[in-house]
Design a protein around this motif. Structure first.
Motif, PDB file in Angstrom:
ATOM      1  N   PHE A  87      -4.988   5.645   7.268  1.00  0.00           N
ATOM      2  CA  PHE A  87      -4.145   6.314   6.284  1.00  0.00           C
ATOM      3  C   PHE A  87      -4.340   5.727   4.887  1.00  0.00           C
ATOM      4  O   PHE A  87      -4.388   6.455   3.901  1.00  0.00           O
ATOM      5  N   PHE A  88      -4.454   4.380   4.790  1.00  0.00           N
ATOM      6  CA  PHE A  88      -4.602   3.730   3.496  1.00  0.00           C
ATOM      7  C   PHE A  88      -6.070   3.470   3.142  1.00  0.00           C
ATOM      8  O   PHE A  88      -6.352   2.788   2.162  1.00  0.00           O
ATOM      9  N   ASP A  89      -6.987   4.001   3.938  1.00  0.00           N
ATOM     10  CA  ASP A  89      -8.430   3.868   3.709  1.00  0.00           C
ATOM     11  C   ASP A  89      -8.830   2.394   3.591  1.00  0.00           C
ATOM     12  O   ASP A  89      -9.458   1.962   2.630  1.00  0.00           O
ATOM     13  N   LEU A  90      -8.427   1.624   4.599  1.00  0.00           N
ATOM     14  CA  LEU A  90      -8.725   0.198   4.663  1.00  0.00           C
ATOM     15  C   LEU A  90      -9.512  -0.098   5.929  1.00  0.00           C
ATOM     16  O   LEU A  90      -9.498   0.682   6.874  1.00  0.00           O
ATOM     17  N   SER A  91     -10.137  -1.249   5.955  1.00  0.00           N
ATOM     18  CA  SER A  91     -10.735  -1.711   7.200  1.00  0.00           C
ATOM     19  C   SER A  91      -9.662  -2.483   7.959  1.00  0.00           C
ATOM     20  O   SER A  91      -8.671  -2.940   7.382  1.00  0.00           O
ATOM     21  N   LEU A  92      -9.871  -2.647   9.246  1.00  0.00           N
ATOM     22  CA  LEU A  92      -8.926  -3.452  10.025  1.00  0.00           C
ATOM     23  C   LEU A  92      -8.929  -4.897   9.550  1.00  0.00           C
ATOM     24  O   LEU A  92      -7.898  -5.568   9.592  1.00  0.00           O
TER      25      LEU A  92
ATOM     26  N   LYS B 269     -11.103  -2.336 -11.234  1.00  0.00           N
ATOM     27  CA  LYS B 269     -11.086  -2.034  -9.804  1.00  0.00           C
ATOM     28  C   LYS B 269     -10.424  -0.690  -9.567  1.00  0.00           C
ATOM     29  O   LYS B 269      -9.541  -0.277 -10.310  1.00  0.00           O
ATOM     30  N   LEU B 270     -10.868  -0.029  -8.523  1.00  0.00           N
ATOM     31  CA  LEU B 270     -10.353   1.284  -8.176  1.00  0.00           C
ATOM     32  C   LEU B 270      -8.957   1.161  -7.577  1.00  0.00           C
ATOM     33  O   LEU B 270      -8.748   0.422  -6.628  1.00  0.00           O
ATOM     34  N   ASN B 271      -8.006   1.868  -8.163  1.00  0.00           N
ATOM     35  CA  ASN B 271      -6.656   1.954  -7.619  1.00  0.00           C
ATOM     36  C   ASN B 271      -6.546   3.334  -6.976  1.00  0.00           C
ATOM     37  O   ASN B 271      -6.378   4.342  -7.652  1.00  0.00           O
ATOM     38  N   LYS B 272      -6.666   3.376  -5.647  1.00  0.00           N
ATOM     39  CA  LYS B 272      -6.736   4.654  -4.938  1.00  0.00           C
ATOM     40  C   LYS B 272      -5.477   5.492  -5.116  1.00  0.00           C
ATOM     41  O   LYS B 272      -5.550   6.707  -5.232  1.00  0.00           O
ATOM     42  N   GLY B 273      -4.333   4.842  -5.137  1.00  0.00           N
ATOM     43  CA  GLY B 273      -3.083   5.583  -5.305  1.00  0.00           C
ATOM     44  C   GLY B 273      -3.015   6.292  -6.645  1.00  0.00           C
ATOM     45  O   GLY B 273      -2.666   7.471  -6.718  1.00  0.00           O
ATOM     46  N   LYS B 274      -3.374   5.576  -7.715  1.00  0.00           N
ATOM     47  CA  LYS B 274      -3.340   6.183  -9.041  1.00  0.00           C
ATOM     48  C   LYS B 274      -4.415   7.257  -9.184  1.00  0.00           C
ATOM     49  O   LYS B 274      -4.183   8.294  -9.793  1.00  0.00           O
TER      50      LYS B 274
ATOM     51  N   TYR C 108       0.825  -1.208   0.000  1.00  0.00           N
ATOM     52  CA  TYR C 108       0.000   0.000   0.000  1.00  0.00           C
ATOM     53  C   TYR C 108       0.862   1.261   0.000  1.00  0.00           C
ATOM     54  O   TYR C 108       0.532   2.237  -0.656  1.00  0.00           O
ATOM     55  N   ARG C 109       1.977   1.229   0.728  1.00  0.00           N
ATOM     56  CA  ARG C 109       2.869   2.394   0.734  1.00  0.00           C
ATOM     57  C   ARG C 109       3.372   2.662  -0.673  1.00  0.00           C
ATOM     58  O   ARG C 109       3.379   3.803  -1.146  1.00  0.00           O
ATOM     59  N   GLU C 110       3.779   1.616  -1.377  1.00  0.00           N
ATOM     60  CA  GLU C 110       4.275   1.781  -2.740  1.00  0.00           C
ATOM     61  C   GLU C 110       3.158   2.184  -3.694  1.00  0.00           C
ATOM     62  O   GLU C 110       3.376   2.971  -4.611  1.00  0.00           O
ATOM     63  N   GLU C 111       1.943   1.658  -3.483  1.00  0.00           N
ATOM     64  CA  GLU C 111       0.813   2.034  -4.324  1.00  0.00           C
ATOM     65  C   GLU C 111       0.500   3.525  -4.194  1.00  0.00           C
ATOM     66  O   GLU C 111       0.142   4.187  -5.161  1.00  0.00           O
ATOM     67  N   PHE C 112       0.676   4.064  -2.987  1.00  0.00           N
ATOM     68  CA  PHE C 112       0.436   5.483  -2.761  1.00  0.00           C
ATOM     69  C   PHE C 112       1.677   6.326  -3.066  1.00  0.00           C
ATOM     70  O   PHE C 112       1.677   7.523  -2.861  1.00  0.00           O
ATOM     71  N   ASN C 113       2.743   5.683  -3.533  1.00  0.00           N
ATOM     72  CA  ASN C 113       3.999   6.343  -3.906  1.00  0.00           C
ATOM     73  C   ASN C 113       4.631   7.133  -2.760  1.00  0.00           C
ATOM     74  O   ASN C 113       5.073   8.264  -2.953  1.00  0.00           O
TER      75      ASN C 113
END
Length: 125
Positions: free
Chosen positions: A62-67, A90-95, A19-24
Motif C-alpha cells: 500500500f505504501f510502496d515500500l519493501s519489507l 528526495k521523492l515524497n510520494k504522498g505529495k 506513512y499514513r500521515e504522509e499519504f494524508n
C-alpha cells in the motif's frame, strides 16, 4: 552477517503512522483500504497489536515500500545523487500523489490539455 536490527512493534507502528500521515489518510480510511477495523490500525500505530505477515505485506504494498523498510532500520534511499555529487530532492510520494490528482482534477477534462501538457506541468513541479 549483517548488523540489521529488526524494528520493535512500537517502531513499526510509528513508521506506519508516518506513512499514513504522509499519504494524508485517516486511520478510518486506511482501515477500509486494508480491510481492517479502525481500532486495529490505532493499536498497530501504538505498538500494542501484532501485525500478521499478510498484513505486513499489505502495508508494504500500500505504501510502496519493501519489507526491509518496514522490518529493519535500513532505509532505502528514494533520492539520487547527481554526477557532480550534489543531492537532489528526495521523492515524497504522498505529495506527488496529491499534486498529480490535483492536476488531473483541474486540467484533465480540458480539451486543450493533453499528455504532453501534463508531463510538462509535472516536470516543472
Amino acid at each position: 552477517m549483517s548488523n540489521l536490527k529488526i524494528n520493535t512493534k512500537i517502531e513499526l507502528g510509528k513508521i506506519i503512522k508516518n506513512y499514513r500521515e504522509e499519504f494524508n489518510y485517516s486511520q478510518d480510511e486506511l482501515a477500509k483500504k486494508m480491510n481492517l477495523p479502525r481500532s486495529a490500525i490505532s493499536l498497530i500505530e501504538l505498538g500494542k497489536r501484532d501485525i500478521s505477515s499478510s498484513e505486513l505485506v499489505l502495508f508494504a504494498k500500500f505504501f510502496d515500500l519493501s519489507l526491509d523498510e518496514l522490518l529493519y532500520n535500513n532505509k532505502c534511499e528514494k533520492g539520487f545523487v547527481s554526477e557532480e555529487g550534489t543531492d537532489k530532492p528526495k521523492l515524497n510520494k504522498g505529495k506527488f500523489k496529491q499534486i498529480f490528482l490535483y492536476l488531473i482534477e483541474k486540467c484533465g477534462s480540458k480539451v486543450n490539455v493533453g499528455k504532453t501538457v501534463i508531463y510538462k506541468l509535472l516536470y516543472f513541479i
